[in-house]
Each structure stands twice: as structure tokens, then as C-alpha cells.
Design a protein around this motif. Structure first.
Motif, PDB file in Angstrom:
ATOM      1  N   LEU A 123       0.834  -1.194   0.000  1.00 57.18           N
ATOM      2  CA  LEU A 123       0.000   0.000   0.000  1.00 57.18           C
ATOM      3  C   LEU A 123       0.872   1.248   0.000  1.00 57.18           C
ATOM      4  O   LEU A 123       0.448   2.307  -0.448  1.00 57.18           O
ATOM      5  CB  LEU A 123      -0.923   0.025   1.219  1.00 57.18           C
ATOM      6  N   GLN A 126       4.903   0.715  -4.571  1.00 58.05           N
ATOM      7  CA  GLN A 126       4.478  -0.223  -5.610  1.00 58.05           C
ATOM      8  C   GLN A 126       5.393  -0.243  -6.816  1.00 58.05           C
ATOM      9  O   GLN A 126       4.999  -0.687  -7.883  1.00 58.05           O
ATOM     10  CB  GLN A 126       3.066   0.131  -6.078  1.00 58.05           C
ATOM     11  N   TYR A 181      -5.845 -13.083 -11.643  1.00 58.79           N
ATOM     12  CA  TYR A 181      -5.487 -11.671 -11.683  1.00 58.79           C
ATOM     13  C   TYR A 181      -6.189 -10.968 -12.837  1.00 58.79           C
ATOM     14  O   TYR A 181      -6.749  -9.890 -12.675  1.00 58.79           O
ATOM     15  CB  TYR A 181      -3.965 -11.527 -11.820  1.00 58.79           C
ATOM     16  N   ARG A 186     -12.923  -6.574 -11.093  1.00 61.16           N
ATOM     17  CA  ARG A 186     -12.389  -5.477 -10.286  1.00 61.16           C
ATOM     18  C   ARG A 186     -13.561  -4.642  -9.784  1.00 61.16           C
ATOM     19  O   ARG A 186     -14.128  -3.834 -10.532  1.00 61.16           O
ATOM     20  CB  ARG A 186     -11.467  -4.606 -11.151  1.00 61.16           C
ATOM     21  N   ALA A 188     -15.587  -1.867  -7.470  1.00 60.48           N
ATOM     22  CA  ALA A 188     -15.293  -0.567  -6.864  1.00 60.48           C
ATOM     23  C   ALA A 188     -15.071  -0.829  -5.374  1.00 60.48           C
ATOM     24  O   ALA A 188     -15.524  -1.851  -4.859  1.00 60.48           O
ATOM     25  CB  ALA A 188     -16.464   0.363  -7.076  1.00 60.48           C
ATOM     26  N   GLN A 316      -4.266   6.430  -4.322  1.00 59.41           N
ATOM     27  CA  GLN A 316      -3.532   5.400  -5.052  1.00 59.41           C
ATOM     28  C   GLN A 316      -3.336   5.929  -6.462  1.00 59.41           C
ATOM     29  O   GLN A 316      -4.031   6.843  -6.885  1.00 59.41           O
ATOM     30  CB  GLN A 316      -4.348   4.106  -5.094  1.00 59.41           C
ATOM     31  N   TRP A 520       5.147  -0.897 -16.386  1.00 56.40           N
ATOM     32  CA  TRP A 520       4.770  -1.464 -15.084  1.00 56.40           C
ATOM     33  C   TRP A 520       3.494  -0.776 -14.592  1.00 56.40           C
ATOM     34  O   TRP A 520       2.527  -1.421 -14.192  1.00 56.40           O
ATOM     35  CB  TRP A 520       5.920  -1.247 -14.105  1.00 56.40           C
ATOM     36  N   VAL A 524       0.439  -3.212 -14.824  1.00 53.95           N
ATOM     37  CA  VAL A 524       0.282  -3.864 -13.525  1.00 53.95           C
ATOM     38  C   VAL A 524      -0.486  -2.972 -12.562  1.00 53.95           C
ATOM     39  O   VAL A 524      -1.569  -3.320 -12.100  1.00 53.95           O
ATOM     40  CB  VAL A 524       1.652  -4.253 -12.924  1.00 53.95           C
ATOM     41  N   LEU A 525       0.066  -1.791 -12.304  1.00 56.01           N
ATOM     42  CA  LEU A 525      -0.512  -0.998 -11.217  1.00 56.01           C
ATOM     43  C   LEU A 525      -1.867  -0.422 -11.582  1.00 56.01           C
ATOM     44  O   LEU A 525      -2.727  -0.264 -10.738  1.00 56.01           O
ATOM     45  CB  LEU A 525       0.455   0.122 -10.837  1.00 56.01           C
ATOM     46  N   SER A 526      -2.061  -0.100 -12.867  1.00 56.67           N
ATOM     47  CA  SER A 526      -3.328   0.533 -13.194  1.00 56.67           C
ATOM     48  C   SER A 526      -4.257  -0.422 -13.919  1.00 56.67           C
ATOM     49  O   SER A 526      -5.084  -0.010 -14.697  1.00 56.67           O
ATOM     50  CB  SER A 526      -3.091   1.780 -14.029  1.00 56.67           C
ATOM     51  N   TYR A 527      -4.073  -1.732 -13.649  1.00 54.81           N
ATOM     52  CA  TYR A 527      -5.002  -2.698 -14.226  1.00 54.81           C
ATOM     53  C   TYR A 527      -6.301  -2.636 -13.435  1.00 54.81           C
ATOM     54  O   TYR A 527      -6.423  -3.178 -12.351  1.00 54.81           O
ATOM     55  CB  TYR A 527      -4.393  -4.102 -14.171  1.00 54.81           C
TER      56      TYR A 527
END
Lengths: 670, 317
Positions: A123, A126, A181, A186, A188, A316, A520, A524-527
Motif C-alpha cells: 500500500l 508499488q 489476476y 475489479r 469498486a 492510489q 509497469w 500492472v498498477l493501473s489494471y
């Protein structure tokens, strides 16, 4: 069945200590200093216990430690529950648990804590590096799990592999992890999390006094990245609007908060640009966008001033897609708004007010802007990161004495004079420019922060950037070139790679690293839900999520099937062993004759059974049994040969074998 | 009542599914698996992690959570595999007297792959972990306190494992046949020999002979009376010692069922067991006479074993 005191083996303890250390790394940035002292104390104590010098602390000591740690955390976090306080609490719990680890159960609890610490760590950080450290941590924790389970009262059996099984489990689990994954819906956030990081996020301030933006200009931190999907704006068009400051109190400009918000925020007119922004956390609601912006996303709102805002503060990384017309929206201003945009405090900056009265009132807004720009460029005004200090009537002092300022000074002075002339004006803060990466995306950093002015011409808001008149380099080439002579670019960061852009290979390396980080972030992070939909549509050719669920179920079934196939294959290999198949054949023949032979019956026993039930084959069966014992248990003799013998023997077990005296005779037809 | 019926039914079902045998290989037919307590806690941890991922919209936490989910599913298979493919073979157990502990040898072997963290024992008993290395058979001895004489019918041995992660418990109820005879519990009643008049064959079943003379100290043997124990000598050494008495060599006696009329069957067998031990000890020839069974007088270890087995397996009256 109770297991005898399962201990924690030294190898398990070591793995556990390493895993815990790894899980603490992402927390280092914010932990209060006393926690480091605690960790040293704990490690020292546990080592002494391990060496047999001292004993485990008693209940009273442990209880006191828990109480003290809790108080210390509450106090050092300023009695506010934040993500940092919760993280510190977890860390303290894990450290104190170390003092208890003597039995397997304690070790398991500590391993679970390590998993959760790593979760909390993600958290805070990242990046790719953070993920790599996390990977090692998880591997160590999994290995510790194996070590702890495999050790009995006598410790870990020597030679038992621990790292290898842990690694293979992790590798084997990757395919299913990826399926989950990419396909797990996803959602909310289920509820808005009360715990947020108190970390000072670098962001634009909600108010602006002259000189404020200069502090951001010393930060090379990433603000956001943009990928243009449609249109390619000129550099001079890259005004990333974030906030409107419409209220001036004589010293600072701030947001009056009177702008209304509406949703959905579709752009009015044809969008020239469509672009995706990945915004770093700001702790604020603003979403930088080009002028005339709009979005289809429900979580994004638009103010009357045409700014985009997120539903809740951004803690985030956030990814959003914007369409911009590149033109300010035509609008009407009501009287209240006109008043607001013309308001000036009484008696401030008298010289500026007086100077403003020299501008003729029938000047058009465009002409006013041109005149002001000319004033700035033809007089000795300087764009600098080291402006002079100004006193109470700071705009007066800046305009007529110091003449050295940063964008905030120019914007502030321009808006003031415009209002004094009678032109509704407001200060806009945001970012200007950015760095194009060879891969085609734009990186905007904190030092690209900028302030400019918007003037109302009766129909729409016109952008006017007085800094462009003073320092065209700032707009066309960015801050570094603008302050090159002054040498004030990133003076606080002597080693920042951004300072060495002149060295070619270093710059290429930096760009490569940025590229890696970009992908990345992007993949990854903004998937998120939107990207997931795109993925389902473009890669798997699915229309909606319902189909995605079928794919999820289908791939689970396929993986399960594959696992079963592997199992069957291995079993088949086992079955292929000649002795096993001969054994099976023997049993089948017995059953066909009505001689019941249980499945688990060993080969020797089976032969003994045949010897007793089929007297005709007694001697041969006993002979074979001896051979089996010799081959299997004494290791003398050839397995294949024995299997062949057994097979031949098995074929002789058939109806009539009970009666005949010798099998051989039966074979010949008489 | 219902519970007993149910457990009985379970036992019968188990007997059909995993029939008793001298050797057995574990496979999907006889291995059961369920999440362990630690596994349920881990599931809670995963839920907490998933909620964190959703509420903080954090991709790395999603990835970590799904990886751990995936790993725990893989570990289910691994835990099962830790038992499957294991070969079990009953070893030779030594006879003992009822009430004593018999050690049941169990030989574990496996063809490929380590098998770690194995627990084998009777439910409720403390056990130690064992590890089996491929190609090397591992012997363990499972203690069992015997209660009744006769052929030992042990409960099923439970073979458990939680390796590698402790999230799942895989177990098998193993029924192995141990052809071991448990002798009756010796009930001490001094054997006295006397020349009987009634019995023409020689000595009477229960008679008084010459008074035994103290001849020395020897190790305690099961069945020795409390009076025989040499407490002083025992205290000086690690094990119990008994006083040894010698009677006249060469005597012959009959240990007769009928000499103990009025007592229960088990008591009679227990006393006879004790007499067999005493007679063998005293070095006299002894015969055993039970209804339907008569063993001619003899002496020596073989004869003693035969007598004890006869007493253990006797099922008349």
C-alpha cells in the motif's frame, strides 16, 4: 493423535527472520525511530535465547511490552489513526511475536503476519523494485512454512530440501494466479477506507502565494504520465489545468469553492485529443487535463470552470481517460460570478491599481494581454527560481521594483492588474509541458508545475500565460533550459539523473528505466475494471464480463483437468513398471478363478495365497515368492527377469489349475 | 445409540474401502483431505487481503492474494501427494501379556519424492514426525496398550500429514494385519507342588512340593509376584529385580484347569498363565490341561510359548 512438541528448527528461524526483515523494508520510510530500537532488542534477545544464554520473556514482560508499544504508537502517530499508525502497529506486533516463537504454532502466526505486513507494504510502495523485494520476501516466508511443517520434535530432517519445494510451488501456482489476476472482477471499493496514508504527497497546493510553486520546482518527482490515443498537441498547448484560484485576499489566491460540479462530464463538441493519464497519488481530488476536457467515467466530475475532479481524494495511482476539445467552452457568467472574478481587496497594491487605470477601458481583452506581454518582455523582467523577497504590497514591489519572479508572481500580478482594469480574471495552476519519451508518452514531473491566467472576453475564457512573455524557453523547452544560466535546476538533488541529461548513455539508461516503469504502471498498477474490459474485448474477444466469467470457470476447469492429466501420467509411469504390471496380472488371474485377493496385498503375500489355494501350483508359487523376497528386499536378482517369470506363471493360473498335479502336464493336449 | 450405530457403519464402510492387509499402498482410494485449523485461519487472512486489494484498488495486493490462493490450492494437491504413493508394511510384533504395551512395527517406503512430516499412531496417542526418503525404508514402532488376550486386533492406525504448508490435513485410516498373539494377563497365585495320591499320572494339579530355596537375584519377568521383587536390589539398579528360588530339578506337574473350579474363565486362564511362568522358572516339567486341549508335560522356551499361545487363544466355555 497429538503431535509431540513440534519445535521450530534453526533453518526455519533463519528463513523466518529473513522474511520478516524483507517484509519490514517497505515500512522503513515511515516507522518511528523507537521501533528500530525495539527490533534490535528483539533480535538480540531471540539470538541469546537461541544460544541458550537467556530464557524466553515471561508473560508479564510480554504483556507490558504490548501495552507500551500500543501507547507509543498512539502517541507517535499524534493520536490519529492513519495507514502509517496501523502499519507501525502491525510491525510492532510482528516484532513482539518474534520473542514468542518457540513452537510451530507461533511460527505459523508470525508467517501469517509477514504475509499481511507485505500486503500493507504494497500500500505504501508499488515500484518494480518494491515488487521484487516483496517477491523475495514471499518466497522466504513460503520456505519458512515448509521448514516449520517438516520439522518434528527432533528438528528438521537433515538433507530435506526446503527452498526447492517452496520455489516449485510458487512457480506451479503462477498460471492460475494470472488467470485470477486478469479475470477476477475489479469491484469498486466496497466501503471507503478510513485509513489513509498521512504521507505528505507532492501535489499542487489549494492556494497560491507568490513563490509557492517554486518549492515544487525543486522536486523531480513524477506527477503523471500521459499517452495520447488521438491527436498530438503542440508543446505550447500542453497546459494541464488542475485548479482554479478565483479568490484573492491581498496575499494569496485560493479556490472560493463556488464552482459547481456535474457528472457525467462529456466534452462539448468534437474532441481533438483523447489521452490516458496515470496520475500519481496526490491526496487531492483534481485530475489534470487539457482545456475543454470531458470524460465518460461516472467517478469523474466536471466543474463549471471545465476542470475534472475525482469523486474522492486520490490516494492510489489513478488511471483515467480524457477527451479534450482544446478549446474553452462558451459560457455565460452570471452577476455573482462576474463579481467574484472582479473582486479585489480594498487598498492593496495602490501603484498597480493606478498603473491599471492607464490602460484604456475600451481595450479588448486580447489587446490587453498583448500589451501586458509586451510590457513584461520589453522591460527588464526576469524569470528566476530565486525571486526577491517582497513585502506587504507584494505585487507593487514585484512589478515596479524587484521585477524578478517565478510563474506565480507573473500570474498573480497579471490577474490583479486585469481585475483592476475591469477584466474578469482567475489564476489557474497545474502543469505545463512535460518530457516526451521516445516510446511516445509524455512524462510530467513536479517541476513542470506552473501557474497562468485566464481572462474572460465576454464569451469564453482565454488562456494568457505571462511567463511565456518573460521566458519563452520555459514554455518551449521546459524549466531546465529556462533556468540554465542561473544554474538553479534541481539544486536540492545533486545526484538526480535528470540533471545529467546531457550525458548520452546515462540519459538513455534513464529513459529505459522510465520506460520499464511506464509499462509497469500501465499494465500492472493501473489494471482496473476499465483495463480489464479492454483486455477481455481486445485479447480474448469477449463482449462483456459475463463471458469473462465463463472463461474464468473454463480456465479453472482446464487447469484442473491438466492437473488430473499430470496425476494420471505419473500413475501410468508407476504402473508401467514391469513388476507392478505382473503383480496386477497375477491378481486378475486369481480373481478370475474366484480366489479373492485384496488390492493392497503385497506380491509375496499374493504368491503365498496362491500356494495355499491352488495346491497344484504350490511349489512354483513358493519358489517365486522366494525369488521376490530375494529381488525386492535383498536386492539380488533382476527385476525384469522376475517380472517375466511372474507373467509366465500368471498365465498358468486358469480353470483346472486346482486339480492338476503339475501345471506342465495341463499345458499339453493329450 | 445412534452414534454408535453410525460409527459402526463408518467402520464397516472403511473396512470395505480400505480392507485390512499386511501391506498397502496409499492412493486416492484411501487418502482423505480437509483444510486444517491453520488452513481456515489462512483463508481468513486471504479474505482480509482481498478486501484490502479491493478497497485500496491495489494491483500488487491483488496479485499477492491470488498467488497465495493459487499456492494454497497447489498445496492441497501436494499434501495429498505426500501420503499417496506411500507403501506401508506391517512388521513382526513380539507377543506380550495383556495390559502391557505391544510395539507394532510399521515399515514406510516410497519410490519417488520425499515424504516429510508424517504422523503415524493411534488416535489420541502422542506421536513423532517421520520423514521417508525414496529408496530407504523407514521403520517406526507404534506403541499400543493391550487389553485382552488373543489375536491382536488393533484399531486402525491413523497416518496424518500437513506437509508442506500446514493448510490441509491429509490422512488415511490404515488397517494392517499384525499376526501377534497377546497372552492372558498373569494373575499371581503361588504354584505349590505336592505328590498327589489321586492322580496316577504323577503329581496333582495343585500341590505342595519341597519348599523352594532362595538361590539368587535375576531380572524381573512379567508375572512375578510382588512378593518376589527384590526391592533393595531394584533400587540399586535401573530395572526391577526378582528373587529367584530353586526347587528340585526334574519334577513333573500338571497345570490343570479343573484345579481352579469356581472361578471365572479369564481368572483361571490368568492364573494358569502365571503358573506356566512359575513352572518354567522353577525348571520343572509341566503339562497343561484345559478342556478339549491337553499339552503333554515338557519344558523349555518353545513349550512355554506353546502353552501361553494355547491359553491366549483358548475359546472353550
Amino acid at each position: 493423535m497429538a503431535e509431540l512438541s513440534p519445535s521450530v528448527p534453526p533453518r526455519g528461524l533463519l528463513l523466518l527472520a529473513l522474511a520478516l526483515t524483507g517484509a519490514l523494508i517497505p515500512h522503513i520510510s515511515y516507522l518511528p525511530a523507537w521501533l528500530y530500537a525495539l527490533s534490535l532488542l528483539v533480535v538480540g534477545w531471540r539470538t541469546l535465547v537461541w544460544l541458550g544464554r537467556v530464557r524466553f520473556p515471561g508473560k508479564i514482560v510480554r504483556g507490558t511490552a504490548v501495552v507500551l508499544a500500543t501507547i507509543a504508537i498512539v502517541e507517535s502517530s499524534g493520536r490519529q489513526m492513519s495507514l502509517e499508525a496501523a502499519g507501525a502497529f502491525l510491525v510492532a506486533a510482528a516484532l513482539l511475536k518474534v520473542l514468542e516463537v518457540s513452537r510451530r504454532r507461533d511460527a505459523v502466526v508470525l508467517i501469517y503476519l509477514v504475509f499481511f505486513l507485505q500486503t500493507a507494504g504494497f500500500l505504501f510502495h508499488q515500484g518494480i523494485g518494491d515488487a521484487a523485494i516483496g517477491l523475495v520476501t514471499i518466497f522466504l516466508a513460503v520456505a519458512a512454512m515448509v521448514a516449520v511443517q517438516a520439522s518434528g520434535a527432533k528438528g528438521l530432517p537433515s538433507g530435506l530440501p526446503v527452498l526447492k519445494p517452496a520455489l516449485s510451488v510458487m512457480l506451479v501456482s503462477i498460471p492460475f494466479m494470472l488467470v485470477l489476476y486478469f479475470l477476477f472482477p475489479r469491484f469498486a471499493p466496497l466501503w471507503s477506507v478510513a485509513l489513509q496514508s498521512e504521507k505528505t504527497l507532492t501535489a499542487l497546493a489549494e492556494q497560491m502565494a507568490p513563490g509557492d510553486i517554486a518549492s515544487l520546482s525543486q522536486s523531480s518527482g513524477l506527477a503523471f504520465r500521459v499517452t495520447f490515443e488521438r491527436g498530438q498537441p503542440q508543446r505550447s498547448e500542453l497546459y494541464w489545468r488542475a485548479m482554479i484560484l478565483d479568490h484573492y485576499d491581498g496575499r494569496t489566491w485560493r479556490d472560493s469553492g463556488k464552482e459547481r460540479e456535474s457528472s457525467p462530464a462529456r466534452p462539448a463538441g468534437d474532441a481533438r485529443f483523447q489521452y490516458e493519464v496515470i496520475l500519481e497519488p496526490t491526496g487531492q481530488r483534481y485530475l489534470p487535463s487539457l482545456v475543454g476536457a470531458g470524460s465518460d467515467e461516472g467517478r469523474i466530475r466536471r466543474t463549471d470552470a471545465g476542470l475534472l475532479r475525482h469523486r474522492s481524494p486520490v490516494y492510489q495511482k489513478l488511471r483515467y481517460v480524457v477527451r479534450s476539445t482544446g478549446m474553452a467552452v462558451m459560457a455565460d457568467l452570471d452577476d455573482e460570478a462576474l463579481q467574484r472574478y472582479l473582486h479585489l481587496p480594498e487598498g492593496m497594491n495602490p501603484r498597480s491599481v493606478e498603473w491599471a487605470s492607464e490602460f484604456t477601458q475600451d481595450l479588448s481583452v486580447r489587446e490587453f494581454a498583448e500589451k501586458l506581454a509586451l510590457h513584461f518582455s520589453s522591460n527588464a523582467y526576469f524569470y528566476t527560481l530565486k525571486p526577491s523577497r517582497y513585502g506587504r504590497n507584494d505585487i507593487d514591489e514585484f512589478l515596479f521594483e524587484g521585477r524578478r519572479g517565478f510563474c506565480a508572481h507573473y500570474a498573480s500580478a497579471t490577474a490583479f492588474v486585469a481585475r483592476a482594469v475591469g477584466i474578469p480574471a482567475r489564476v489557474v495552476t497545474g502543469y505545463q509541458g512535460g518530457e516526451w519519451h521516445p516510446d511516445g508518452y509524455l512524462t510530467v514531473r513536479q517541476y513542470d508545475a506552473h501557474a497562468w491566467v485566464e481572462l474572460w472576453d465576454g464569451e469564453r475564457w482565454l488562456v494568457f500565460d505571462p511567463t511565456a512573455a518573460v521566458s519563452p524557453l520555459r514554455i518551449e523547452h521546459g524549466l531546465e533550459r529556462a533556468v540554465e544560466e542561473e544554474g538553479t535546476f534541481l539544486t536540492d538533488q545533486p545526484l538526480s539523473p535528470l540533471r545529467f541529461r546531457g550525458i548520452d548513455w546515462l540519459n538513455r539508461l534513464r529513459l529505459e528505466m522510465e520506460s520499464l516503469n511506464y509499462y509497469w504502471n500501465r499494465w500492472v498498477l493501473s489494471y482496473d475494471g476499465r483495463r480489464q474490459n479492454e483486455f477481455l474485448r481486445n485479447w480474448l474477444g469477449l463482449k462483456d464480463f459475463a463471458e469473462g466469467l465463463y472463461v474464468l470457470a473454463g480456465s479453472i476447469a482446464v487447469m484442473f483437468g491438466l492437473a488430473m492429466l499430470v496425476l494420471w501420467w505419473r500413475q501410468r509411469e508407476e504402473a508401467d513398471r514391469p513388476l507392478v504390471s505382473a503383480w496386477k496380472l497375477l491378481r486378475e488371474r486369481c480373481e478370475s478363478l474366484g480366489v479373492e485377493a485384496p488390492e493392497g496385498l503385497a506380491l509375496g503375500q499374493l504368491l503365498a495365497l496362491i500356494a495355499t489355494r491352488l495346491p497344484a501350483l504350490h511349489s512354483e508359487a513358493m519358489e517365486l515368492r522366494h525369488a521376490v523376497d530375494q529381488t525386492l528386499y535383498a536386492g539380488a536378482g533382476d527385476e525384469k527377469l522376475l517380472a517375466r517369470k511372474l507373467r509366465r506363471f500368471a498365465l498358468r493360473i486358469r480353470p483346472g489349475a486346482e486339480a492338476t498335479a503339475a501345471g506342465n502336464i495341463n499345458k499339453r493336449p493329450i | 445409540m445412534k452414534r454408535r450405530w453410525r460409527s459402526e457403519r463408518f467402520r464397516r464402510w472403511l473396512d470395505r474401502r480400505v480392507p485390512p492387509a499386511a501391506a498397502l499402498a496409499l492412493s486416492h482410494r484411501n487418502v482423505f483431505i480437509l483444510p486444517s485449523a491453520a488452513g481456515w485461519v489462512f483463508a481468513l487472512l486471504l479474505i482480509a487481503m482481498l478486501l484490502t486489494a479491493i478497497n485500496y484498488q491495489n494491483s500488487l495486493v491483488y496479485a499477492l492474494t491470488f498467488w497465495l490462493v493459487s499456492m494454497s490450492l497447489a498445496s492441497m494437491w501436494l499434501t495429498f501427494r505426500n501420503l499417496a504413493g506411500l507403501h506401508l508394511r506391517a512388521g513382526h510384533a513380539e507377543s506380550c501379556f495383556a495390559g502391557e504395551t505391544v510395539f507394532l512395527p510399521l515399515r514406510l517406503s516410497v519410490k519417488t519424492g520425499w515424504r516429510a512430516g508424517l504422523l503415524a499412531g493411534f488416535p489420541g496417542d502422542p506421536v513423532e514426525q517421520t520423514t521417508v526418503v525414496p529408496g530407504v525404508s523407514q521403520d517406526i514402532r507404534i506403541p499400543l496398550t493391550t487389553r485382552e488376550r488373543g489375536v491382536l486386533r488393533p484399531r486402525r492406525i491413523k497416518l496424518t500429514t500437513r506437509y508442506p504448508f500446514g493448510l490441509f490435513t491429509a490422512w488415511s485410516w490404515v488397517a494392517l494385519e499384525y499376526p501377534v498373539v497377546i497372552y492372558p494377563r498373569p494373575e499371581h497365585l503361588p504354584l505349590r507342588l505336592s505328590s498327589g495320591a489321586e492322580d496316577p499320572e504323577g503329581e496333582s494339579a495343585r500341590g505342595v512340593g519341597s519348599d523352594p530355596e532362595f538361590s539368587g537375584i535375576r531380572d524381573y519377568r512379567p508375572g512375578d509376584s510382588m512378593k518376589l521383587i527384590a526391592w533393595k536390589h531394584s533400587a540399586a539398579s535401573d530395572s526391577l529385580k526378582s528373587k529367584e528360588y530353586e526347587t528340585e530339578e526334574g519334577g513333573t506337574c500338571w497345570l490343570d484347569w479343573e484345579a481352579l473350579t469356581g472361578e471365572t474363565t479369564e481368572y483361571r486362564l490368568s492364573v494358569l498363565t502365571s503358573w506356566v511362568l512359575q513352572a518354567e522358572e522353577a525348571g520343572i516339567r509341566y503339562g497343561l490341561s484345559l478342556p478339549d486341549v491337553v499339552l503333554e508335560p515338557s519344558r523349555g522356551e518353545q513349550h512355554q510359548t506353546r502353552c501361553l499361545r494355547t491359553l491366549a487363544l483358548w475359546e472353550g466355555r
